[in-house]
Structures are given as structure tokens and as C-alpha cells.
Write a protein that holds these residues in place. Structure first.
Motif, PDB file in Angstrom:
ATOM      1  N   ASN A 173       0.842  -1.185   0.000  1.00 15.06           N
ATOM      2  CA  ASN A 173       0.000   0.000   0.000  1.00 15.06           C
ATOM      3  C   ASN A 173       0.883   1.242   0.000  1.00 15.06           C
ATOM      4  O   ASN A 173       1.680   1.444   0.886  1.00 15.06           O
ATOM      5  CB  ASN A 173      -0.897  -0.047   1.240  1.00 15.06           C
ATOM      6  CG  ASN A 173      -1.908   1.087   1.278  1.00 15.06           C
ATOM      7  OD1 ASN A 173      -1.747   2.096   0.613  1.00 15.06           O
ATOM      8  ND2 ASN A 173      -2.935   0.903   2.062  1.00 15.06           N
ATOM      9  N   VAL A 174       0.713   2.073  -0.972  1.00 18.92           N
ATOM     10  CA  VAL A 174       1.513   3.288  -1.132  1.00 18.92           C
ATOM     11  C   VAL A 174       1.318   4.239   0.040  1.00 18.92           C
ATOM     12  O   VAL A 174       2.202   4.984   0.404  1.00 18.92           O
ATOM     13  CB  VAL A 174       1.135   3.999  -2.449  1.00 18.92           C
ATOM     14  CG1 VAL A 174       1.798   5.357  -2.562  1.00 18.92           C
ATOM     15  CG2 VAL A 174       1.488   3.132  -3.635  1.00 18.92           C
ATOM     16  N   TYR A 175       0.148   4.206   0.666  1.00 24.30           N
ATOM     17  CA  TYR A 175      -0.193   5.181   1.689  1.00 24.30           C
ATOM     18  C   TYR A 175      -0.004   4.666   3.110  1.00 24.30           C
ATOM     19  O   TYR A 175      -0.446   5.289   4.052  1.00 24.30           O
ATOM     20  CB  TYR A 175      -1.642   5.635   1.502  1.00 24.30           C
ATOM     21  CG  TYR A 175      -1.914   6.074   0.089  1.00 24.30           C
ATOM     22  CD1 TYR A 175      -1.286   7.193  -0.432  1.00 24.30           C
ATOM     23  CD2 TYR A 175      -2.761   5.358  -0.729  1.00 24.30           C
ATOM     24  CE1 TYR A 175      -1.505   7.591  -1.733  1.00 24.30           C
ATOM     25  CE2 TYR A 175      -2.993   5.754  -2.037  1.00 24.30           C
ATOM     26  CZ  TYR A 175      -2.365   6.871  -2.534  1.00 24.30           C
ATOM     27  OH  TYR A 175      -2.582   7.259  -3.819  1.00 24.30           O
ATOM     28  N   LYS A 176       0.668   3.532   3.275  1.00 28.58           N
ATOM     29  CA  LYS A 176       0.760   2.924   4.609  1.00 28.58           C
ATOM     30  C   LYS A 176       1.486   3.793   5.624  1.00 28.58           C
ATOM     31  O   LYS A 176       1.282   3.662   6.815  1.00 28.58           O
ATOM     32  CB  LYS A 176       1.410   1.552   4.527  1.00 28.58           C
ATOM     33  CG  LYS A 176       2.860   1.583   4.115  1.00 28.58           C
ATOM     34  CD  LYS A 176       3.419   0.192   3.999  1.00 28.58           C
ATOM     35  CE  LYS A 176       4.844   0.280   3.477  1.00 28.58           C
ATOM     36  NZ  LYS A 176       5.374  -1.001   3.145  1.00 28.58           N
ATOM     37  N   ASP A 177       2.331   4.715   5.162  1.00 30.34           N
ATOM     38  CA  ASP A 177       3.086   5.562   6.081  1.00 30.34           C
ATOM     39  C   ASP A 177       2.380   6.875   6.404  1.00 30.34           C
ATOM     40  O   ASP A 177       2.906   7.688   7.147  1.00 30.34           O
ATOM     41  CB  ASP A 177       4.473   5.850   5.521  1.00 30.34           C
ATOM     42  CG  ASP A 177       5.337   4.602   5.437  1.00 30.34           C
ATOM     43  OD1 ASP A 177       5.136   3.686   6.262  1.00 30.34           O
ATOM     44  OD2 ASP A 177       6.186   4.539   4.545  1.00 30.34           O
ATOM     45  N   ARG A 178       1.185   7.091   5.855  1.00 31.68           N
ATOM     46  CA  ARG A 178       0.438   8.307   6.167  1.00 31.68           C
ATOM     47  C   ARG A 178      -0.011   8.282   7.609  1.00 31.68           C
ATOM     48  O   ARG A 178      -0.421   7.252   8.133  1.00 31.68           O
ATOM     49  CB  ARG A 178      -0.813   8.430   5.286  1.00 31.68           C
ATOM     50  CG  ARG A 178      -0.589   8.790   3.839  1.00 31.68           C
ATOM     51  CD  ARG A 178      -0.073  10.186   3.622  1.00 31.68           C
ATOM     52  NE  ARG A 178      -0.968  11.263   3.899  1.00 31.68           N
ATOM     53  CZ  ARG A 178      -1.645  11.934   2.990  1.00 31.68           C
ATOM     54  NH1 ARG A 178      -1.558  11.628   1.730  1.00 31.68           N
ATOM     55  NH2 ARG A 178      -2.418  12.928   3.355  1.00 31.68           N
TER      56      ARG A 178
ATOM     57  N   LYS B 206      -2.602   8.849  10.385  1.00 35.76           N
ATOM     58  CA  LYS B 206      -4.058   8.884  10.447  1.00 35.76           C
ATOM     59  C   LYS B 206      -4.507  10.275  10.892  1.00 35.76           C
ATOM     60  O   LYS B 206      -4.026  10.804  11.888  1.00 35.76           O
ATOM     61  CB  LYS B 206      -4.548   7.828  11.436  1.00 35.76           C
ATOM     62  CG  LYS B 206      -6.039   7.598  11.367  1.00 35.76           C
ATOM     63  CD  LYS B 206      -6.613   6.699  12.425  1.00 35.76           C
ATOM     64  CE  LYS B 206      -5.886   5.427  12.688  1.00 35.76           C
ATOM     65  NZ  LYS B 206      -6.614   4.570  13.638  1.00 35.76           N
ATOM     66  N   GLY B 207      -5.383  10.897  10.111  1.00 42.56           N
ATOM     67  CA  GLY B 207      -5.879  12.235  10.419  1.00 42.56           C
ATOM     68  C   GLY B 207      -5.107  13.350   9.738  1.00 42.56           C
ATOM     69  O   GLY B 207      -5.577  14.478   9.669  1.00 42.56           O
ATOM     70  N   ASP B 208      -3.921  13.044   9.218  1.00 42.29           N
ATOM     71  CA  ASP B 208      -3.072  14.062   8.573  1.00 42.29           C
ATOM     72  C   ASP B 208      -3.453  14.188   7.099  1.00 42.29           C
ATOM     73  O   ASP B 208      -2.743  13.746   6.213  1.00 42.29           O
ATOM     74  CB  ASP B 208      -1.599  13.681   8.735  1.00 42.29           C
ATOM     75  CG  ASP B 208      -0.665  14.706   8.127  1.00 42.29           C
ATOM     76  OD1 ASP B 208      -1.093  15.855   7.904  1.00 42.29           O
ATOM     77  OD2 ASP B 208       0.504  14.350   7.887  1.00 42.29           O
ATOM     78  N   ILE B 209      -4.578  14.811   6.841  1.00 39.23           N
ATOM     79  CA  ILE B 209      -5.116  14.896   5.483  1.00 39.23           C
ATOM     80  C   ILE B 209      -4.176  15.655   4.550  1.00 39.23           C
ATOM     81  O   ILE B 209      -4.000  15.276   3.404  1.00 39.23           O
ATOM     82  CB  ILE B 209      -6.520  15.537   5.498  1.00 39.23           C
ATOM     83  CG1 ILE B 209      -7.476  14.653   6.289  1.00 39.23           C
ATOM     84  CG2 ILE B 209      -7.038  15.744   4.075  1.00 39.23           C
ATOM     85  CD1 ILE B 209      -8.863  15.255   6.493  1.00 39.23           C
TER      86      ILE B 209
ATOM     87  N   GLU C 247      -5.591  11.391   0.571  1.00 44.46           N
ATOM     88  CA  GLU C 247      -6.216  12.253   1.567  1.00 44.46           C
ATOM     89  C   GLU C 247      -7.429  11.561   2.193  1.00 44.46           C
ATOM     90  O   GLU C 247      -7.663  11.669   3.396  1.00 44.46           O
ATOM     91  CB  GLU C 247      -6.635  13.578   0.933  1.00 44.46           C
ATOM     92  CG  GLU C 247      -5.475  14.415   0.457  1.00 44.46           C
ATOM     93  CD  GLU C 247      -5.908  15.622  -0.336  1.00 44.46           C
ATOM     94  OE1 GLU C 247      -5.310  16.689  -0.124  1.00 44.46           O
ATOM     95  OE2 GLU C 247      -6.832  15.513  -1.174  1.00 44.46           O
ATOM     96  N   LEU C 248      -8.185  10.845   1.364  1.00 44.95           N
ATOM     97  CA  LEU C 248      -9.334  10.096   1.879  1.00 44.95           C
ATOM     98  C   LEU C 248      -8.889   9.031   2.863  1.00 44.95           C
ATOM     99  O   LEU C 248      -9.512   8.830   3.901  1.00 44.95           O
ATOM    100  CB  LEU C 248     -10.111   9.459   0.726  1.00 44.95           C
ATOM    101  CG  LEU C 248     -10.893  10.431  -0.165  1.00 44.95           C
ATOM    102  CD1 LEU C 248     -11.366   9.722  -1.422  1.00 44.95           C
ATOM    103  CD2 LEU C 248     -12.059  11.039   0.593  1.00 44.95           C
ATOM    104  N   LEU C 249      -7.812   8.336   2.538  1.00 41.63           N
ATOM    105  CA  LEU C 249      -7.299   7.304   3.438  1.00 41.63           C
ATOM    106  C   LEU C 249      -6.841   7.907   4.765  1.00 41.63           C
ATOM    107  O   LEU C 249      -7.101   7.347   5.826  1.00 41.63           O
ATOM    108  CB  LEU C 249      -6.166   6.531   2.775  1.00 41.63           C
ATOM    109  CG  LEU C 249      -6.590   5.618   1.627  1.00 41.63           C
ATOM    110  CD1 LEU C 249      -5.373   5.108   0.866  1.00 41.63           C
ATOM    111  CD2 LEU C 249      -7.416   4.458   2.145  1.00 41.63           C
TER     112      LEU C 249
END
Length: 70
Positions: free
Chosen positions: A1-6, A8-11, A39-41
Motif C-alpha cells: 500500500n503506497v499510503y501505509k506511512d500516512r 491517520k488524520g493528517d489529510i 487524503e481520503l485514506l
């Protein structure tokens, strides 16, 4: 998953959850703006697959110190 390091909440992906993220989530839930997939994730703090007012409220509680984790 490309977004795994985002965070949570940091849109807006600036490394922290703050008022800018809260406002972006609020504008999205009110239909004023659209969000990109990443951003949705990040905005889906409840993990139900959607960014809703409940997610925005949880971010508000986190930013205001009412809760310690998202």
C-alpha cells in the motif's frame, strides 16, 4: 500500500494532525471540496472506508486534547 506511512488524520500530509486537517475534512464532508485517494485514506480515522463528520469530530477531539490517539 503506497499510503501505509500516512499519519491517520493528517489529510494535508504535513506530518501532524492540526486545524488545517480538521478544516479540510470539514470542507470535504460539507461538499465544498473533493479529496484525493491518499487524503481520503488519511481522513478516514474510524477505518470504515469513508470520511464522515464522525471522523472530523474525532480529529477535533484529538487536536483539542480530549483524546490522546486517533
Amino acid at each position: 500500500n503506497v499510503y501505509k506511512d500516512r499519519v491517520k488524520g493528517d489529510i494535508n500530509n504535513d506530518g501532524k494532525v492540526n486545524l488545517q486537517d480538521l478544516m479540510k475534512g470539514l470542507h470535504y464532508t460539507s461538499g465544498r471540496i473533493s479529496l484525493e485517494e491518499s487524503e481520503l485514506l488519511a481522513g478516514d480515522v474510524s477505518g470504515d472506508g469513508k470520511v464522515t463528520i464522525a471522523d472530523v469530530m474525532k480529529m477535533l477531539h484529538y487536536i483539542s486534547g480530549r483524546i490522546e490517539t486517533l
